[in-house]
Design a protein around this motif. Structure first.
Motif, PDB file in Angstrom:
ATOM      1  N   ARG A 174       0.800  -0.924   0.425  1.00 15.92           N
ATOM      2  CA  ARG A 174       0.084  -0.392  -0.319  1.00 15.92           C
ATOM      3  C   ARG A 174       1.061   0.959  -0.098  1.00 15.92           C
ATOM      4  O   ARG A 174       0.355   2.166  -0.487  1.00 15.92           O
ATOM      5  CB  ARG A 174      -0.830  -0.096   1.682  1.00 15.92           C
ATOM      6  CG  ARG A 174      -1.744   1.349   1.260  1.00 15.92           C
ATOM      7  CD  ARG A 174      -3.417   0.884   0.637  1.00 15.92           C
ATOM      8  NE  ARG A 174      -3.763   1.798   0.723  1.00 15.92           N
ATOM      9  CZ  ARG A 174      -4.245   3.384   0.328  1.00 15.92           C
ATOM     10  NH1 ARG A 174      -3.553   3.077  -0.372  1.00 15.92           N
ATOM     11  NH2 ARG A 174      -5.146   4.216   0.496  1.00 15.92           N
ATOM     12  N   VAL A 175       2.460   0.987   1.134  1.00 14.18           N
ATOM     13  CA  VAL A 175       2.770   2.382   0.826  1.00 14.18           C
ATOM     14  C   VAL A 175       3.612   2.880  -0.328  1.00 14.18           C
ATOM     15  O   VAL A 175       4.030   3.683  -0.465  1.00 14.18           O
ATOM     16  CB  VAL A 175       3.767   2.497   2.050  1.00 14.18           C
ATOM     17  CG1 VAL A 175       5.073   3.404   1.776  1.00 14.18           C
ATOM     18  CG2 VAL A 175       3.135   2.270   3.324  1.00 14.18           C
ATOM     19  N   ALA A 176       4.237   1.185  -0.742  1.00 19.23           N
ATOM     20  CA  ALA A 176       4.607   1.808  -2.367  1.00 19.23           C
ATOM     21  C   ALA A 176       3.417   2.265  -3.434  1.00 19.23           C
ATOM     22  O   ALA A 176       3.951   3.017  -4.317  1.00 19.23           O
ATOM     23  CB  ALA A 176       4.980   0.153  -3.134  1.00 19.23           C
ATOM     24  N   GLN A 177       2.665   1.868  -3.708  1.00 25.69           N
ATOM     25  CA  GLN A 177       1.373   2.506  -4.348  1.00 25.69           C
ATOM     26  C   GLN A 177       1.455   3.519  -4.137  1.00 25.69           C
ATOM     27  O   GLN A 177       1.005   4.332  -5.092  1.00 25.69           O
ATOM     28  CB  GLN A 177      -0.123   1.173  -3.765  1.00 25.69           C
ATOM     29  CG  GLN A 177      -1.345   1.884  -5.493  1.00 25.69           C
ATOM     30  CD  GLN A 177      -1.585   1.268  -5.684  1.00 25.69           C
ATOM     31  OE1 GLN A 177      -1.728  -0.250  -5.520  1.00 25.69           O
ATOM     32  NE2 GLN A 177      -3.315   1.662  -4.598  1.00 25.69           N
ATOM     33  N   MET A 178       0.829   4.092  -3.048  1.00 29.64           N
ATOM     34  CA  MET A 178       0.561   5.698  -2.898  1.00 29.64           C
ATOM     35  C   MET A 178       2.159   6.183  -3.305  1.00 29.64           C
ATOM     36  O   MET A 178       1.853   7.623  -3.698  1.00 29.64           O
ATOM     37  CB  MET A 178       0.695   6.072  -1.008  1.00 29.64           C
ATOM     38  CG  MET A 178      -0.672   5.312  -0.528  1.00 29.64           C
ATOM     39  SD  MET A 178      -1.246   5.968   0.941  1.00 29.64           S
ATOM     40  CE  MET A 178       0.305   4.761   1.881  1.00 29.64           C
ATOM     41  N   LEU A 179       3.210   5.797  -3.326  1.00 29.68           N
ATOM     42  CA  LEU A 179       4.539   6.619  -3.801  1.00 29.68           C
ATOM     43  C   LEU A 179       4.397   6.615  -4.795  1.00 29.68           C
ATOM     44  O   LEU A 179       4.619   7.245  -5.467  1.00 29.68           O
ATOM     45  CB  LEU A 179       5.583   5.698  -3.068  1.00 29.68           C
ATOM     46  CG  LEU A 179       6.176   5.924  -1.578  1.00 29.68           C
ATOM     47  CD1 LEU A 179       7.636   4.829  -1.263  1.00 29.68           C
ATOM     48  CD2 LEU A 179       6.149   7.803  -1.121  1.00 29.68           C
ATOM     49  N   VAL A 180       4.060   6.053  -5.754  1.00 30.57           N
ATOM     50  CA  VAL A 180       3.895   5.164  -6.889  1.00 30.57           C
ATOM     51  C   VAL A 180       2.440   6.930  -7.304  1.00 30.57           C
ATOM     52  O   VAL A 180       2.872   7.616  -8.249  1.00 30.57           O
ATOM     53  CB  VAL A 180       3.513   3.771  -7.782  1.00 30.57           C
ATOM     54  CG1 VAL A 180       3.105   3.949  -9.191  1.00 30.57           C
ATOM     55  CG2 VAL A 180       4.886   3.032  -7.804  1.00 30.57           C
ATOM     56  N   ALA A 181       1.597   6.388  -6.539  1.00 34.79           N
ATOM     57  CA  ALA A 181       0.555   7.581  -7.684  1.00 34.79           C
ATOM     58  C   ALA A 181       1.323   8.825  -6.686  1.00 34.79           C
ATOM     59  O   ALA A 181       0.501   9.730  -7.856  1.00 34.79           O
ATOM     60  CB  ALA A 181      -0.697   7.382  -5.848  1.00 34.79           C
ATOM     61  N   ASP A 182       1.833   9.288  -6.440  1.00 28.57           N
ATOM     62  CA  ASP A 182       2.476  10.090  -6.051  1.00 28.57           C
ATOM     63  C   ASP A 182       3.010  10.473  -7.373  1.00 28.57           C
ATOM     64  O   ASP A 182       3.054  12.159  -7.292  1.00 28.57           O
ATOM     65  CB  ASP A 182       2.717  10.375  -5.138  1.00 28.57           C
ATOM     66  CG  ASP A 182       1.738  10.941  -3.606  1.00 28.57           C
ATOM     67  OD1 ASP A 182       1.016  11.133  -3.512  1.00 28.57           O
ATOM     68  OD2 ASP A 182       1.980  10.631  -2.491  1.00 28.57           O
ATOM     69  N   GLY A 183       4.349   9.973  -7.094  1.00 27.19           N
ATOM     70  CA  GLY A 183       4.829   9.600  -8.196  1.00 27.19           C
ATOM     71  C   GLY A 183       4.599  10.387 -10.136  1.00 27.19           C
ATOM     72  O   GLY A 183       5.169  11.800 -10.262  1.00 27.19           O
ATOM     73  N   ILE A 184       3.801  10.107 -10.076  1.00 28.55           N
ATOM     74  CA  ILE A 184       2.917  10.170 -11.320  1.00 28.55           C
ATOM     75  C   ILE A 184       2.025  11.288 -11.452  1.00 28.55           C
ATOM     76  O   ILE A 184       2.640  12.026 -12.767  1.00 28.55           O
ATOM     77  CB  ILE A 184       1.972   8.985 -11.684  1.00 28.55           C
ATOM     78  CG1 ILE A 184       2.192   7.551 -12.112  1.00 28.55           C
ATOM     79  CG2 ILE A 184       0.733   8.861 -12.552  1.00 28.55           C
ATOM     80  CD1 ILE A 184       1.229   6.442 -11.541  1.00 28.55           C
ATOM     81  N   ARG A 185       1.482  11.994 -10.479  1.00 27.28           N
ATOM     82  CA  ARG A 185       0.798  12.950 -10.442  1.00 27.28           C
ATOM     83  C   ARG A 185       1.285  14.160 -10.690  1.00 27.28           C
ATOM     84  O   ARG A 185       1.375  14.696 -10.961  1.00 27.28           O
ATOM     85  CB  ARG A 185       0.165  12.789  -8.732  1.00 27.28           C
ATOM     86  CG  ARG A 185      -1.178  14.163  -8.505  1.00 27.28           C
ATOM     87  CD  ARG A 185      -0.249  14.578  -7.475  1.00 27.28           C
ATOM     88  NE  ARG A 185       0.371  14.928  -6.771  1.00 27.28           N
ATOM     89  CZ  ARG A 185       0.778  14.790  -5.228  1.00 27.28           C
ATOM     90  NH1 ARG A 185      -0.211  14.384  -4.823  1.00 27.28           N
ATOM     91  NH2 ARG A 185       1.861  15.373  -5.060  1.00 27.28           N
ATOM     92  N   ASP A 186       3.025  14.176  -9.629  1.00 31.35           N
ATOM     93  CA  ASP A 186       4.147  15.729 -10.370  1.00 31.35           C
ATOM     94  C   ASP A 186       4.900  14.771 -11.789  1.00 31.35           C
ATOM     95  O   ASP A 186       4.520  16.184 -12.481  1.00 31.35           O
ATOM     96  CB  ASP A 186       5.224  14.476  -9.104  1.00 31.35           C
ATOM     97  CG  ASP A 186       4.414  15.995  -7.765  1.00 31.35           C
ATOM     98  OD1 ASP A 186       3.931  15.902  -7.199  1.00 31.35           O
ATOM     99  OD2 ASP A 186       5.390  15.210  -6.567  1.00 31.35           O
ATOM    100  N   TRP A 187       4.638  14.148 -12.182  1.00 36.04           N
ATOM    101  CA  TRP A 187       5.281  13.630 -13.751  1.00 36.04           C
ATOM    102  C   TRP A 187       3.792  14.619 -14.965  1.00 36.04           C
ATOM    103  O   TRP A 187       4.333  14.203 -15.173  1.00 36.04           O
ATOM    104  CB  TRP A 187       5.214  12.525 -13.708  1.00 36.04           C
ATOM    105  CG  TRP A 187       5.908  11.820 -15.427  1.00 36.04           C
ATOM    106  CD1 TRP A 187       7.340  12.398 -15.341  1.00 36.04           C
ATOM    107  CD2 TRP A 187       5.393  11.047 -15.766  1.00 36.04           C
ATOM    108  NE1 TRP A 187       7.014  11.522 -16.840  1.00 36.04           N
ATOM    109  CE2 TRP A 187       6.933  11.076 -16.964  1.00 36.04           C
ATOM    110  CE3 TRP A 187       4.443  10.003 -15.772  1.00 36.04           C
ATOM    111  CZ2 TRP A 187       6.317   9.545 -17.806  1.00 36.04           C
ATOM    112  CZ3 TRP A 187       3.934   9.252 -16.828  1.00 36.04           C
ATOM    113  CH2 TRP A 187       5.171   9.463 -17.890  1.00 36.04           C
ATOM    114  N   ALA A 188       3.074  14.012 -14.628  1.00 38.57           N
ATOM    115  CA  ALA A 188       1.988  13.880 -15.467  1.00 38.57           C
ATOM    116  C   ALA A 188       1.522  15.410 -15.157  1.00 38.57           C
ATOM    117  O   ALA A 188       1.330  16.398 -16.168  1.00 38.57           O
ATOM    118  CB  ALA A 188       0.364  13.800 -14.887  1.00 38.57           C
ATOM    119  N   ALA A 189       1.693  16.873 -13.861  1.00 39.39           N
ATOM    120  CA  ALA A 189       1.314  18.079 -13.405  1.00 39.39           C
ATOM    121  C   ALA A 189       1.931  18.427 -14.940  1.00 39.39           C
ATOM    122  O   ALA A 189       2.350  19.521 -14.455  1.00 39.39           O
ATOM    123  CB  ALA A 189       2.047  17.603 -12.090  1.00 39.39           C
ATOM    124  N   ALA A 190       3.609  17.983 -14.245  1.00 41.78           N
ATOM    125  CA  ALA A 190       4.869  18.604 -14.989  1.00 41.78           C
ATOM    126  C   ALA A 190       4.855  18.491 -16.660  1.00 41.78           C
ATOM    127  O   ALA A 190       5.428  19.196 -16.729  1.00 41.78           O
ATOM    128  CB  ALA A 190       6.325  17.673 -15.097  1.00 41.78           C
TER     129      ALA A 190
END
Length: 212
Positions: A174-190
């Motif tokens: 679950r923690v790994a998944q949340m970190l991936v979601a945050d990483g994807i969000r920042d990557w897409a926002a950029a």
């Protein structure tokens, strides 16, 4: 009692059901494809349900048969493909590997798939995933219920000794998944970047897990 057979009446009902189901799938697919076409050109925020219905050639009443909101259409588009990600993890586990290798393989699949969509759409998909998880947690969902991205791969990694024997696998996934979601969000926002997402994010997550 033995059920009474209605003979050809049931047979004709089954014959009628097939084209009805086909029309149902066709209408749903038309809505999804119409929405995607609009989101690519008009953007997610500026596209209304009315716009989607016009593009798909369906009524608003029919739209609401299948979807409660336009965000529900977004979740139908499989921006995040779990099946292929899990197959990639299994391929890694078939040979000597480190945990970071498995995590990277999963993220690489997501990255390739996401690049097919506009960054704004991926960003919105992440946000909608957060909302969906919040509703699930309010309904009593557990880490195991929500860790769909990494639960199966990490269970395999745990069996292979790539995670400590005492690790809470569901929580770690679950923690790994949340970190991936945050990483994807920042990557897409950029607006995506020229640099790959998978390798640095996988190393970061692996390091954090080792630290735990």
């Amino acid at each position: 009692m033995t059920p009474v057979s209605h003979g050809s009446k049931d047979d004709h009902s089954q014959e009628r059901a097939v084209p009805v189901r086909a029309r149902s799938h066709a209408s749903r697919d038309a809505i999804v494809q119409g929405a995607l076409a609009l989101w690519r050109t008009k953007g997610f925020a500026e596209t209304t349900v009315t716009d989607i219905c016009k593009a798909a050639g369906v009524s608003k009443a029919l739209f609401y048969v299948y979807f409660a909101r336009k965000e529900d259409v977004l979740m139908e588009m499989e921006v995040f493909t779990m099946r292929d990600a899990h197959l990639a993890a299994q391929a890694v586990a078939s040979r000597p590997y480190a945990l970071a290798d498995m995590i990277k393989a999963v993220i690489e699949v997501l990255e390739r798939n996401m690049r097919r969509y506009p960054p704004e759409l991926v960003f919105e998909a992440v946000i909608e995933t957060y909302r969906s998880e919040r509703r699930a947690l309010a309904g009593g969902a557990t880490d195991a219920d929500l860790a769909f991205l990494f639960l199966d791969p990490f269970q395999q990694a745990h069996r292979d000794g790539r995670l400590p024997a005492e690790a809470d696998v569901a929580r770690t996934a679950r923690v790994a998944q949340m970190l991936v979601a945050d990483g994807i969000r920042d990557w897409a926002a950029a607006g995506y970047t020229a640099h790959p997402l998978a390798e640095p994010l996988a190393q970061e997550i692996s390091t954090l897990i080792d630290g735990r």
